[in-house]
Design a protein around this motif. Structure first.
Motif, PDB file in Angstrom:
ATOM      1  N   UNK A 159       0.847  -1.204   0.000  1.00 25.08           N
ATOM      2  CA  UNK A 159       0.000   0.000   0.000  1.00 25.08           C
ATOM      3  C   UNK A 159       0.883   1.255   0.000  1.00 25.08           C
ATOM      4  N   UNK A 160       1.951   1.217   0.740  1.00 26.04           N
ATOM      5  CA  UNK A 160       2.850   2.390   0.763  1.00 26.04           C
ATOM      6  C   UNK A 160       3.507   2.605  -0.604  1.00 26.04           C
ATOM      7  N   UNK A 161       3.941   1.506  -1.220  1.00 22.32           N
ATOM      8  CA  UNK A 161       4.487   1.630  -2.578  1.00 22.32           C
ATOM      9  C   UNK A 161       3.461   2.279  -3.500  1.00 22.32           C
ATOM     10  N   UNK A 162       2.223   1.819  -3.359  1.00 24.23           N
ATOM     11  CA  UNK A 162       1.169   2.305  -4.255  1.00 24.23           C
ATOM     12  C   UNK A 162       0.902   3.791  -4.045  1.00 24.23           C
ATOM     13  N   UNK A 163       0.906   4.220  -2.804  1.00 23.37           N
ATOM     14  CA  UNK A 163       0.686   5.649  -2.547  1.00 23.37           C
ATOM     15  C   UNK A 163       1.810   6.478  -3.157  1.00 23.37           C
ATOM     16  N   UNK A 164       3.020   5.961  -3.078  1.00 26.23           N
ATOM     17  CA  UNK A 164       4.143   6.681  -3.677  1.00 26.23           C
ATOM     18  C   UNK A 164       3.979   6.725  -5.194  1.00 26.23           C
TER      19      UNK A 164
END
Lengths: 124, 189
Positions: B57-62
């Protein structure tokens, strides 16, 4: 024992048949059906269904993740369907309708609607 | 429960961990899994699985912040939506069972690996970002699917946890398919 009112009714009936050209019009009504399409394991089950106009199709999501049912041309589409949520569509026309999950486009299904409207009177 | 949520929040904020980190720290993770005795108990598996989702999810937000590539953006939105749903499911299970997932060496390695990847991502733009993100997502999901099938499911004890892992892995296999397409297209950029 006589039943004069029954005789009158029979007479009225015979007269009505004459008025309608001597044809007996048989009228039958079929009730609208509900068809359930389960969304499970990233597939529509069953992938193809056949319905009649007036029927309702219900999609129910049994996956963990949300799905989003949409006709290929976007003419109708569901809300975002979280787990265990349902969406209903009243089919009001004939034809074959290819649909997908917008979130997972490899998921596809088809609704084929043909025949008379289940809401109308069928005349043989 | 408060402590548990705090723990999860920490895990998420700490770098959101698991499989993404395994792409770069895969050797260490593989070695851990090749040990004779089961490497993880159920509480550790739950911790790893949750933090893995949080990492992606963090990768995706970035990706949403840095990329303009439509395919990358669409994939990132899918990751946020699906991994959030699965992690919410995991939280519900944790609450139901009244358990506290355990932090562990793999989780910690994954946090570190995830931080490194996020740092690398943050320096990239345009096609370079799209290519790196796509490649990482493909590697991540391949490893996730393999790890759940071959390592976690055989040793997990709790039936509820196993059901969650099975259901989640169906999703990850679909994601892997999407990632393969995205990666293939990104390589042509």
């Amino acid at each position: 024992m006589t039943y004069p009112h029954i005789h009158k009714l029979v007479l009225v009936g015979l007269l009505m048949m004459g008025v309608f050209g001597g044809e007996v019009v048989a009228q039958t009504t079929s009730l609208p059906q509900r068809h359930v399409v389960k969304i499970q394991d990233f597939a529509f089950q069953p992938p193809q269904i056949t319905v009649a106009p007036g029927d309702t199709v219900v999609w129910v999501n049994k996956d963990f993740v949300p799905h989003f049912v949409s006709l290929a041309n976007g003419r109708w589409q569901s809300d975002v369907l979280e787990e265990d949520k349902t969406w209903e569509l009243l089919v009001d026309e004939t034809g074959s309708f290819h649909y997908v999950c917008i979130f997972h486009p490899e998921m596809a299904g088809e609704v084929t609607a043909h025949g008379h409207s289940a809401l109308s009177l069928n005349q043989p | 429960m408060k402590n548990l949520l705090k723990s999860f929040t920490y895990v998420a904020l700490a770098g959101t961990i698991f499989f993404g980190g395994m792409v770069t720290t895969g050797c260490a993770a593989d070695n851990m899994m090749k040990q004779d005795k089961p490497a993880f108990n159920d509480l550790e598996i739950a911790h790893i699985a949750y933090t893995a989702g949080a990492l992606d999810i963090r990768y995706a937000h970035l990706a949403l912040a840095l990329s303009k590539n439509p395919e990358v953006l669409k994939f990132a939105q899918l990751m946020i939506r699906d991994h959030t749903a699965i992690n919410n499911k995991a939280l519900a299970l944790v609450k139901k069972l009244n358990i506290t997932p355990q932090d562990n060496a793999m989780s910690q390695q994954l946090v570190k690996g995830g931080e490194d990847i996020l740092k690398e991502f943050s320096q990239l733009r345009g096609n370079a970002f799209a290519k790196r993100y796509a490649a990482n997502e493909l590697g991540y999901h391949k490893l996730v699917v393999k790890t759940i099938d071959e390592t976690f499911l055989p040793i997990a004890q709790n039936e509820n946890l196993k059901a969650l892992l099975r259901g989640a892995n169906k999703t990850f296999k679909v994601h892997q398919g999407h990632a393969e397409t995205m990666n293939s297209n990104a390589e042509k950029l």
